[in-house]
Design an enzyme around this catalytic site. Structure first.
Site, PDB file in Angstrom:
ATOM      1  N   LYS A 149       0.340  -1.203   0.164  1.00  0.00           N
ATOM      2  CA  LYS A 149      -0.142  -0.052  -0.731  1.00  0.00           C
ATOM      3  C   LYS A 149       0.847   1.123   0.708  1.00  0.00           C
ATOM      4  O   LYS A 149       0.443   2.241  -0.408  1.00  0.00           O
ATOM      5  CB  LYS A 149      -0.534   0.146   0.515  1.00  0.00           C
ATOM      6  CG  LYS A 149      -2.366  -1.043   1.103  1.00  0.00           C
ATOM      7  CD  LYS A 149      -3.303  -0.731   1.954  1.00  0.00           C
ATOM      8  CE  LYS A 149      -4.325  -2.102   2.344  1.00  0.00           C
ATOM      9  NZ  LYS A 149      -5.449  -2.001   2.626  1.00  0.00           N
ATOM     10  N   ARG A 172       0.885  -0.562  21.319  1.00  0.00           N
ATOM     11  CA  ARG A 172       1.914  -1.554  22.393  1.00  0.00           C
ATOM     12  C   ARG A 172       3.774  -0.014  22.194  1.00  0.00           C
ATOM     13  O   ARG A 172       3.527  -0.337  23.168  1.00  0.00           O
ATOM     14  CB  ARG A 172       2.440  -2.762  21.505  1.00  0.00           C
ATOM     15  CG  ARG A 172       3.165  -3.542  22.083  1.00  0.00           C
ATOM     16  CD  ARG A 172       3.073  -4.737  21.797  1.00  0.00           C
ATOM     17  NE  ARG A 172       3.140  -4.805  19.648  1.00  0.00           N
ATOM     18  CZ  ARG A 172       3.420  -5.898  19.265  1.00  0.00           C
ATOM     19  NH1 ARG A 172       3.266  -7.064  19.870  1.00  0.00           N
ATOM     20  NH2 ARG A 172       3.779  -5.872  18.104  1.00  0.00           N
TER      21      ARG A 172
END
Ligand code: ATR
Length: 273
Positions: free
Chosen positions: A65, A150
């Site tokens: 992408k 995270r």
């Protein structure tokens, strides 16, 4: 017949050919749509080859992408902000126009489920999937959009990138424990793909919360199951987003918007076989 395709690596799992062929039938458009595996070091060569053989446009999936974004001659504003694209259109003059329909696909599916887009939204994850949906979500002027990841610095840098478009802030997983509950909790991490849960507090849900996992499967994802166990009202997987992004891509190419609901039923029954 006009030719379209989806490019990725791997690609055999892609449902895009099935979806676009169903859209074409529904809207009486004569198109061919195939799945093409591009070599990791030759994405642009594969696209140029497809163009040379009469391709009119394509979808692009993992891991291309960002490369597709680089390849484009013109990009839409939403694609520019996302820094990644999933839809290419090949123009008569040989140039490439690129768009990102992932965020529109998500928002359409959320609206179809009556999800509370103007409330407090929690977005878990700060990778490419998250980046593509932030601007479309902020377009609904949510009270607050909190990004948690995270790896905190990535959430922080995304919040900065989009701060001029609405009330968007980054939090650490520790901060989140004290942040109250959210109306909408969206999981954009790839954790579900490996059967893992992102490390966030279960206190983010209340009994009216809607949970959304961008991942989908033939059974409820681990995130959807967990959200329900924590008492959230509705948990939705990402199949509707997949269909929504495909429908918007199809309408860019063919100027007609297909109905996704009919195709959704077909896909669910295919997946349960
Ligand atoms: P994508 O383009 O699909 O978003 P990506 O850019 O690799 O893929 O990002 C994956 C996201 O899922 C990241 O937010 C990643 O967190 P890190 O930035 O900390 O790596 C998150 N992710 C993947 N596996 C995870 C796990 N097991 N627990 C929590 N977060 C996870």
């Amino acid at each position: 017949m006009d030719k379209y395709a989806v490019f990725g690596n791997p690609i055999s799992q892609s449902k895009s050919p099935l979806i676009h062929q169903a859209f074409a039938k529904q809207t009486a458009q004569a198109i061919e749509y195939t799945a093409i595996k591009a070599e990791l070091d030759n994405f642009s060569g594969a696209i140029r080859d497809f163009m040379a053989h009469g391709g009119k446009g394509c979808n692009v999936t993992v891991p291309f992408k960002e490369q597709a974004f680089q390849l484009a001659d013109q990009v839409s504003e939403r694609a520019e902000l996302a820094g990644a694209v999933n839809t290419l259109s090949f123009k008569e003059d040989g140039s490439i126009f690129a768009d990102n329909t992932d965020g529109a696909g998500l928002v359409e599916d959320l609206k179809a489920h009556g999800a509370p887009l103007s409330g407090r939204i929690l977005l878990i994850g700060a990778g490419g999937a998250a980046r593509g949906v932030i601007h479309p979500l902020l377009a609904f002027s949510p009270l607050e959009l909190v990004i948690v990841n995270r790896t905190f610095y990535k959430a922080e840098s995304l919040a900065k990138r989009f701060e001029s478009f609405g009330n968007v802030v980054a939090m650490t997983t520790e901060d989140l424990k004290e942040a109250g509950t959210f109306d909408l909790v969206i999981n954009s991490t790839s954790a579900s793909l490996s059967g893992d849960l992102p490390p966030i507090s279960s206190h983010v849900f209340n009994q009216n919360s809607v949970a959304y996992d961008m991942v989908y499967g033939d059974k409820p994802t681990v995130f959807c199951r967990w959200a329900k166990e924590q008492g959230c009202k509705i948990a939705i997987d990402g199949l509707g987003m997949l269909l929504g992004q495909a429908a918007v891509a199809f309408s860019i190419w063919r100027n007609v918007m297909p109905n996704t609901q009919v195709v959704m039923q077909m896909l669910r029954s295919e997946m349960s076989k």
